[in-house]
Design a protein around this motif. Sequence first.
Motif, short mmCIF file in Angstrom:
data_model
loop_
_atom_site.label_atom_id
_atom_site.label_comp_id
_atom_site.label_asym_id
_atom_site.label_seq_id
_atom_site.Cartn_x
_atom_site.Cartn_y
_atom_site.Cartn_z
N THR A 19 34.81 42.09 46.26
CA THR A 19 34.64 40.65 46.41
C THR A 19 33.44 40.10 45.64
N SER A 225 41.91 31.13 54.08
CA SER A 225 41.97 32.42 54.77
C SER A 225 43.41 32.76 55.15
N ALA A 228 45.27 33.92 52.08
CA ALA A 228 44.91 35.30 51.75
C ALA A 228 45.66 36.29 52.64
N SER A 242 42.96 40.70 44.91
CA SER A 242 42.87 39.44 45.65
C SER A 242 42.80 38.24 44.71
N GLU A 244 42.23 35.00 46.31
CA GLU A 244 41.35 34.06 47.00
C GLU A 244 39.87 34.36 46.76
N LYS A 245 39.52 35.57 46.40
CA LYS A 245 38.11 35.88 46.16
C LYS A 245 37.60 35.26 44.86
N LEU A 249 38.04 31.15 48.37
CA LEU A 249 37.62 31.38 49.75
C LEU A 249 36.11 31.63 49.77
N SER A 252 33.60 35.12 50.87
CA SER A 252 34.64 36.15 50.96
C SER A 252 34.06 37.55 51.08
N SER A 259 39.65 38.77 55.78
CA SER A 259 40.80 38.12 55.15
C SER A 259 41.12 38.78 53.82
N ILE A 260 40.08 39.11 53.04
CA ILE A 260 40.29 39.76 51.75
C ILE A 260 40.80 41.19 51.94
#
Length: 385
Positions: A19, A225, A228, A242, A244-245, A249, A252, A259-260
């Motif tokens: 992340t 979240s 993800a 991932s 979203e990272k 998000l 993260s 979530s990740i």
Amino acid sequence: MLVCVAGLTLMGLVMVYSTSSIDAVAGGRNMFRDVGMQALYAVIGIGMGLIVWKALPYRLWATNFVWVVWAISVVLLVLTAVVGVDVNGAQRWLKIGIVQIQPSEFAKIGLLLTSIYIYYMYDSGAFDPKATALAFIVGVLVPLMFLFFTQSDLGTTAVLALAIVAVLWFGGVRASIVGGVLVALLVFAAFAILRSGYRSDRLVFLDPFNDGKDGLGNGYQMTRSYIAIVSGGLFGRGLGGSHEKFQYLFASDCDFIYSIIIEELGLVGGLVVLALVLGLLVSGLRIAESAPDGLGAMIAGSATIMLVGQAFLNMGSAIGALPTTGKPLPFVSSGGSSVMASFILVGLILSVSHRSRRASVYEQRRDNLRVVKSAPAPSRARRRR
């Protein structure tokens, strides 16, 4: 317990690299810097935990040495309020040279040990009810409220309050009294949330897509979240995969690292982390159950509840079961203070286990052996008579 802690720590190092490397590259920093610092903090934390485990007998926390730890905790909280560093609108960090720590992570341990000491002194008859109440108000309640109001840290306050309830439970207080204290704490938490604008905004977790801006207002973080978690499916996008990272998000690598984990490793990866946390809970409670005395049971049990309670608070926030509180996932989330404090708690638990070794099966048989002495047989002369 050691297996669960090792598993969570290794998972944390892998996921912190996954992340944090994205933000590092975006900010022009070395992509290995954050995970390197996390590993360093983990090594320091292991050293601190070993000292507490092997060098400090747990009965030390039934002496006046507790007040030394309490004084250090209070001084750190006061310094944070006076000269602390503001990060993202919260003044919860203290800069010491080139090192930046979050004193509340260590203060919660000091206040927990103070609570255990006060109850132990009351239970042993050293404190009468009036002295106990005064010691608790001055030694625990005032610093806790100071932490809550100066740092606006409801998460740490909740975790410490839950651990204090655990002290009462493992100390043998009646279930009705423990339940009443727990209800009072829940009422206080609800009041604290509803009376504060930014805290009440976090109730959007109940329906983040209906935040008045189609999930782009107060519900934005929660919706990202959810995205993800859902995109992770059963087995995830793959380690490092991932989406979203990539600065979608926020936090993260800390608040929403769970979530990740689910996004990259899927539901399976999320359940593995959950299983490790539950293993931590079971092993800690078994150590508390086999403690040599009530003091050991309170230390091992409440420290376990503090660790696991914070873990559930983090994971519950990530999946939308609880409002976000900003508490890291122990051993996993990025953050040196959290990692070191978590290892100290493990050291406290294992210090009780270190002095409560179970007897082997042969020792149990020996202890259960009963020798019966029979009366001497009468002599022949007596039998003839």
